[in-house]
Enzyme design. Structure first.
Site, short mmCIF file in Angstrom:
data_model
loop_
_atom_site.label_atom_id
_atom_site.label_comp_id
_atom_site.label_asym_id
_atom_site.label_seq_id
_atom_site.Cartn_x
_atom_site.Cartn_y
_atom_site.Cartn_z
N ASP A 29 -12.42 -9.30 4.17
CA ASP A 29 -13.69 -9.31 3.41
C ASP A 29 -14.23 -10.74 3.33
O ASP A 29 -15.44 -10.98 3.41
CB ASP A 29 -13.49 -8.77 1.98
CG ASP A 29 -13.86 -7.29 1.85
OD1 ASP A 29 -13.55 -6.53 2.79
OD2 ASP A 29 -14.44 -6.91 0.82
N ASP A 38 -2.66 -18.20 0.75
CA ASP A 38 -3.68 -18.79 -0.13
C ASP A 38 -4.39 -19.95 0.57
O ASP A 38 -5.61 -20.08 0.52
CB ASP A 38 -3.10 -19.20 -1.49
CG ASP A 38 -1.84 -20.06 -1.38
OD1 ASP A 38 -1.27 -20.18 -0.28
OD2 ASP A 38 -1.41 -20.61 -2.42
N LYS A 81 3.28 -15.33 2.21
CA LYS A 81 3.65 -16.16 1.06
C LYS A 81 5.17 -16.29 1.05
O LYS A 81 5.85 -15.81 0.14
CB LYS A 81 3.14 -15.54 -0.24
CG LYS A 81 1.63 -15.64 -0.44
CD LYS A 81 1.18 -16.99 -0.97
CE LYS A 81 1.59 -17.19 -2.42
NZ LYS A 81 1.18 -18.54 -2.91
N ASP A 87 -6.46 -7.22 3.97
CA ASP A 87 -7.60 -6.57 3.33
C ASP A 87 -8.52 -7.63 2.72
O ASP A 87 -9.73 -7.63 2.91
CB ASP A 87 -7.08 -5.61 2.23
CG ASP A 87 -8.21 -4.89 1.52
OD1 ASP A 87 -9.14 -4.42 2.20
OD2 ASP A 87 -8.17 -4.80 0.28
N TYR A 106 0.82 -1.21 0.00
CA TYR A 106 0.00 0.00 0.00
C TYR A 106 0.86 1.27 0.00
O TYR A 106 0.40 2.32 -0.42
CB TYR A 106 -0.91 0.03 1.24
CG TYR A 106 -2.22 -0.70 1.07
CD1 TYR A 106 -2.24 -2.07 0.84
CD2 TYR A 106 -3.43 -0.04 1.15
CE1 TYR A 106 -3.43 -2.76 0.71
CE2 TYR A 106 -4.63 -0.72 1.03
CZ TYR A 106 -4.63 -2.07 0.80
OH TYR A 106 -5.81 -2.74 0.67
C1 IPM Z 1 -10.50 -1.37 3.75
C2 IPM Z 1 -10.61 -0.70 2.39
C3 IPM Z 1 -9.42 0.21 2.17
C4 IPM Z 1 -8.18 -0.66 2.10
C5 IPM Z 1 -9.48 1.15 0.95
C6 IPM Z 1 -10.73 1.95 0.88
C7 IPM Z 1 -8.27 2.06 0.93
O1 IPM Z 1 -10.77 -1.64 1.40
O2 IPM Z 1 -10.35 -0.65 4.76
O3 IPM Z 1 -10.61 -2.59 3.83
O4 IPM Z 1 -7.88 -1.25 1.05
O5 IPM Z 1 -7.48 -0.72 3.11
MN MN Z 2 -11.08 -3.69 2.16
#
Ligand code: IPM
Ligand code: MN
Ligand code: NAD
Length: 351
Positions: free
Chosen positions: A249, A221, A188, A245, A137
């Site tokens: 999710d 993975d 990884k 990240d 990032y």
């Molecule tokens: C998160 C989001 C952020 C990230 C974006 C909006 C910069 O996806 O907080 O999970 O990738 O960290």
């Molecule tokens: Mn995210």
């Protein structure tokens, strides 16, 4: 002593879910000082940058910061450094909140809302500790350059230092000590140099200071696969910025909806934390009053506990959320028909 929470509603559903936090905060703790500043696309439209220097400065001096969401199609064509997301990255970096704690908890009442079978997710209680201020990032060099003949070259750089790895791993070990006593470190190392360093540093720190905690190394993975296969084998997962990240999710869907997942980003002890739902600005439902505000409300709960010194109020709030869900409160993402405001009402009624 009066405590101050800085609210950054941001874009899309951000202002809608933060409005419910505001109501809950008022009911739970009338003396908590609430401030607000524009953030993300909203700040860009109003002042030419996604976060102002004044907001960054204020964020470093309040007790905690709670962000709604940033981004959206309106700003898709904006230069990288001015994008709403760049404002969030700058804030994380300047607040030095290197450890992002993302719990994924399956509420009993919601076991059937998960994309997985009830028997796989029932009772799930895991935490992903995501490194938040380093890795790909922020690594340099990065950019897109012309290489002639109509071709371009895009570059991102994954970088980690020993210290960056150690300090986030320490947070994971400390957390595991208070929970199930197990840390999975996901990287990884089979293909990446940063992965190899990550494994070495975590192994050394474990041997030196945390031999009482069980440590498992897992390739990222395989971790993604195991999260869907048997998520309850995990307790704490520590991983880098990008893998964290993605894995968080994925973990969201184990709990039923991404509209449920809160997070806390922490730095050195005593510094303000940055609290944010894991979800984004949800452009597909923004402005319709349909968003689930629970991820934002539970992020406030984490702020009460971890930055505002009010674990008592945090306990009341998490109990109220459980009661609301037990009584059948459901937004659309959970298979129900409630709107954002009604879910806020359900939590307030339980409080
Ligand atoms: C998160 C989001 C952020 C990230 C974006 C909006 C910069 O996806 O907080 O999970 O990738 O960290
Ligand atoms: Mn995210
Ligand atoms: P998203 O999380 O915004 O949405 C993904 C899906 O989940 C959508 O269908 C959305 O409707 C649903 N969803 C998300 N939150 C919800 C909630 N509270 N209640 C009900 N449904 C919800 O991810 P995306 O669509 O990939 O990203 C949209 C924008 O948000 C992008 O600009 C992205 O950069 C940004 N983003 C911001 C953050 C953040 O501010 N922390 C996090 C992720 C994405």
């Amino acid at each position: 002593m009066t405590k101050t929470l800085l609210l950054l509603p941001g874009d899309g559903i951000g202002p809608e879910v933060i409005a419910e936090v505001r109501r809950v905060a008022r009911a739970l703790w009338p003396d908590l000082a609430l401030e607000e500043a524009p953030f993300g696309g909203a700040a860009l439209d109003a002042g030419g940058e996604p976060v102002s220097d004044a907001t960054v400065a204020r964020a470093k001096t309040v007790d905690a910061v709670l962000m709604g969401a940033v981004g959206g199609p309106k700003w898709a064509g904006v230069a990288r450094h001015l994008r709403p997301e760049a404002g969030l990255l700058r804030l994380r970096k300047e607040m030095e909140v290197f450890a992002n704690i993302r719990p994924a908890l399956c509420f009993a009442a919601l076991a059937d809302a998960s994309a997985l079978k009830r028997e796989i997710v029932e009772g799930l209680d895991i935490v992903i500790v995501r490194e938040l201020t380093g890795g790909v990032y922020f690594g340099e060099p990065r950019g897109i350059e012309d290489i002639g003949g109509g071709e371009k070259r895009g570059v991102d750089t994954q970088v980690y230092t020993s210290n960056e790895i150690r300090r986030v791993a320490r947070v994971a070990f400390e957390l595991a000590r208070k929970r199930g006593g197990l840390v999975h470190s996901a990287e990884k190392s089979n293909v990446m140099e940063t992965g190899l360093l990550w494994r070495e540093e975590v192994t050394k720190l474990h041997a030196a200071d945390y031999a009482d905690v069980k440590l498992e190394h897992i390739l990222a993975d395989n971790c993604a696969m195991q999260l869907v296969k048997a998520p309850r084998q995990f307790d704490v997962i520590v991983t880098d910025n990008l893998f964290g990240d993605i894995l968080s999710d994925e973990a969201a869907m184990l709990t039923g909806s991404i509209g449920l997942l809160p997070s806390a980003a922490l730095g050195e002890a005593g510094k303000p934390g940055l609290y944010e739902p894991v979800h984004g600005s949800a452009p597909d439902i923004a402005g319709q009053g349909l968003a689930n505000p629970l991820a934002a409300i539970l992020s406030f709960e984490m702020a009460l506990r971890l930055s505002l010194g009010r674990a008592d109020l945090a306990d009341r709030l998490s109990a109220a959320v459980k009661t609301a869900l037990d009584k059948g409160a459901r937004t659309r993402d959970l298979g129900g028909a409630m709107g954002t405001r009604e879910m806020g009402d359900a939590v307030l009624a339980a409080l």
